[in-house]
Design a protein around this motif. Structure first.
Motif, PDB file in Angstrom:
ATOM      1  N   LEU A 119       0.820  -1.214   0.000  1.00 41.42           N
ATOM      2  CA  LEU A 119       0.000   0.000   0.000  1.00 41.42           C
ATOM      3  C   LEU A 119       0.851   1.261   0.000  1.00 41.42           C
ATOM      4  N   THR A 120       1.937   1.233   0.763  1.00 44.97           N
ATOM      5  CA  THR A 120       2.841   2.378   0.794  1.00 44.97           C
ATOM      6  C   THR A 120       3.463   2.610  -0.571  1.00 44.97           C
ATOM      7  N   PHE A 121       3.903   1.539  -1.217  1.00 43.77           N
ATOM      8  CA  PHE A 121       4.503   1.650  -2.550  1.00 43.77           C
ATOM      9  C   PHE A 121       3.479   2.190  -3.551  1.00 43.77           C
ATOM     10  N   THR A 122       2.249   1.675  -3.502  1.00 45.38           N
ATOM     11  CA  THR A 122       1.192   2.134  -4.406  1.00 45.38           C
ATOM     12  C   THR A 122       0.904   3.624  -4.212  1.00 45.38           C
ATOM     13  N   ALA A 123       0.852   4.053  -2.973  1.00 39.58           N
ATOM     14  CA  ALA A 123       0.615   5.473  -2.684  1.00 39.58           C
ATOM     15  C   ALA A 123       1.757   6.330  -3.223  1.00 39.58           C
ATOM     16  N   PHE A 124       2.990   5.860  -3.055  1.00 42.36           N
ATOM     17  CA  PHE A 124       4.159   6.595  -3.540  1.00 42.36           C
ATOM     18  C   PHE A 124       4.134   6.716  -5.059  1.00 42.36           C
ATOM     19  N   VAL A 125       3.841   5.614  -5.742  1.00 45.82           N
ATOM     20  CA  VAL A 125       3.794   5.625  -7.209  1.00 45.82           C
ATOM     21  C   VAL A 125       2.688   6.556  -7.692  1.00 45.82           C
ATOM     22  N   SER A 126       1.535   6.519  -7.050  1.00 41.62           N
ATOM     23  CA  SER A 126       0.421   7.391  -7.438  1.00 41.62           C
ATOM     24  C   SER A 126       0.782   8.860  -7.265  1.00 41.62           C
ATOM     25  N   GLN A 127       1.439   9.172  -6.157  1.00 44.03           N
ATOM     26  CA  GLN A 127       1.830  10.554  -5.900  1.00 44.03           C
ATOM     27  C   GLN A 127       2.867  11.016  -6.915  1.00 44.03           C
ATOM     28  N   THR A 128       3.816  10.147  -7.251  1.00 44.10           N
ATOM     29  CA  THR A 128       4.847  10.489  -8.229  1.00 44.10           C
ATOM     30  C   THR A 128       4.224  10.731  -9.597  1.00 44.10           C
ATOM     31  N   LYS A 129       3.301   9.870  -9.990  1.00 45.81           N
ATOM     32  CA  LYS A 129       2.647  10.028 -11.290  1.00 45.81           C
ATOM     33  C   LYS A 129       1.831  11.311 -11.331  1.00 45.81           C
ATOM     34  N   ALA A 130       1.114  11.628 -10.256  1.00 48.06           N
ATOM     35  CA  ALA A 130       0.333  12.864 -10.188  1.00 48.06           C
ATOM     36  C   ALA A 130       1.243  14.081 -10.308  1.00 48.06           C
ATOM     37  N   SER A 131       2.407  14.011  -9.696  1.00 49.84           N
ATOM     38  CA  SER A 131       3.371  15.109  -9.771  1.00 49.84           C
ATOM     39  C   SER A 131       3.869  15.294 -11.201  1.00 49.84           C
ATOM     40  N   GLN A 132       4.116  14.182 -11.893  1.00 46.58           N
ATOM     41  CA  GLN A 132       4.575  14.260 -13.287  1.00 46.58           C
ATOM     42  C   GLN A 132       3.500  14.869 -14.175  1.00 46.58           C
ATOM     43  N   VAL A 133       2.247  14.486 -13.956  1.00 49.80           N
ATOM     44  CA  VAL A 133       1.141  15.037 -14.742  1.00 49.80           C
ATOM     45  C   VAL A 133       1.027  16.539 -14.502  1.00 49.80           C
ATOM     46  N   ASN A 134       1.160  16.958 -13.238  1.00 51.93           N
ATOM     47  CA  ASN A 134       1.098  18.388 -12.932  1.00 51.93           C
ATOM     48  C   ASN A 134       2.245  19.145 -13.598  1.00 51.93           C
ATOM     49  N   ASP A 135       3.452  18.551 -13.619  1.00 52.96           N
ATOM     50  CA  ASP A 135       4.590  19.186 -14.279  1.00 52.96           C
ATOM     51  C   ASP A 135       4.349  19.322 -15.780  1.00 52.96           C
ATOM     52  N   GLU A 136       3.825  18.262 -16.401  1.00 52.00           N
ATOM     53  CA  GLU A 136       3.537  18.317 -17.831  1.00 52.00           C
ATOM     54  C   GLU A 136       2.443  19.339 -18.132  1.00 52.00           C
ATOM     55  N   LYS A 137       1.444  19.399 -17.275  1.00 54.86           N
ATOM     56  CA  LYS A 137       0.355  20.363 -17.468  1.00 54.86           C
ATOM     57  C   LYS A 137       0.880  21.791 -17.364  1.00 54.86           C
ATOM     58  N   ALA A 138       1.740  22.041 -16.389  1.00 60.86           N
ATOM     59  CA  ALA A 138       2.317  23.383 -16.217  1.00 60.86           C
ATOM     60  C   ALA A 138       3.197  23.746 -17.409  1.00 60.86           C
ATOM     61  N   ALA A 139       3.989  22.789 -17.879  1.00 56.85           N
ATOM     62  CA  ALA A 139       4.851  23.048 -19.034  1.00 56.85           C
ATOM     63  C   ALA A 139       4.021  23.368 -20.269  1.00 56.85           C
ATOM     64  N   PHE A 140       2.947  22.595 -20.482  1.00 57.45           N
ATOM     65  CA  PHE A 140       2.093  22.863 -21.631  1.00 57.45           C
ATOM     66  C   PHE A 140       1.400  24.210 -21.499  1.00 57.45           C
ATOM     67  N   SER A 141       0.883  24.482 -20.319  1.00 62.28           N
ATOM     68  CA  SER A 141       0.180  25.748 -20.097  1.00 62.28           C
ATOM     69  C   SER A 141       1.097  26.938 -20.389  1.00 62.28           C
ATOM     70  N   ASP A 142       2.327  26.875 -19.898  1.00 61.49           N
ATOM     71  CA  ASP A 142       3.297  27.945 -20.157  1.00 61.49           C
ATOM     72  C   ASP A 142       3.588  28.072 -21.650  1.00 61.49           C
ATOM     73  N   ALA A 143       3.789  26.930 -22.308  1.00 64.89           N
ATOM     74  CA  ALA A 143       4.105  26.948 -23.739  1.00 64.89           C
ATOM     75  C   ALA A 143       2.937  27.505 -24.551  1.00 64.89           C
ATOM     76  N   TYR A 144       1.720  27.115 -24.191  1.00 63.02           N
ATOM     77  CA  TYR A 144       0.561  27.597 -24.940  1.00 63.02           C
ATOM     78  C   TYR A 144       0.334  29.084 -24.715  1.00 63.02           C
ATOM     79  N   GLN A 145       0.548  29.548 -23.498  1.00 64.32           N
ATOM     80  CA  GLN A 145       0.423  30.985 -23.228  1.00 64.32           C
ATOM     81  C   GLN A 145       1.472  31.767 -24.019  1.00 64.32           C
ATOM     82  N   SER A 146       2.669  31.206 -24.130  1.00 66.21           N
ATOM     83  CA  SER A 146       3.718  31.848 -24.937  1.00 66.21           C
ATOM     84  C   SER A 146       3.302  31.916 -26.400  1.00 66.21           C
TER      85      SER A 146
END
Length: 94
Positions: free
Chosen positions: A12-39
């Motif tokens: 369960l701890t490993f699953t929670a860690f993987v989920s949190q890491t994946k969510a962080s990656q999605v947020n990073d990609e979303k922020a990168a896209f948002s910045d690029a599109y605004q540019s």
């Protein structure tokens, strides 16, 4: 019984860690896209560096949305239009 309990907790701890890491990656990609599109939108408004901004918006959008998304297709069209846009006389090399 204790070994099974420990294994469950570790799993369960490993699953929670993987989920949190994946969510962080999605947020990073979303922020990168948002910045690029605004540019890109800013470049279009100012009529400056549109091709470079469209390329960045497309590549980050491709990473964020994937290659089968309608959004990615729209970004590809924007990039294609930027590449093939007619140049003004002042921007042509003499």
């Amino acid at each position: 019984m204790k070994a099974q309990h420990l294994a469950l907790i570790i799993g369960l701890t490993f699953t929670a860690f993987v989920s949190q890491t994946k969510a962080s990656q999605v947020n990073d990609e979303k922020a990168a896209f948002s910045d690029a599109y605004q540019s890109y939108l800013t470049a279009v408004k100012k009529d400056e560096n549109i091709e470079q901004a469209a390329k960045l918006a497309y590549t980050t959008g491709l990473s964020f949305y994937g290659d089968k998304s309608d959004n990615t297709a729209s970004l590809a069209i924007n990039y294609a239009k930027a590449i093939t846009a007619p140049r003004t006389i002042s921007s042509k090399k003499m």
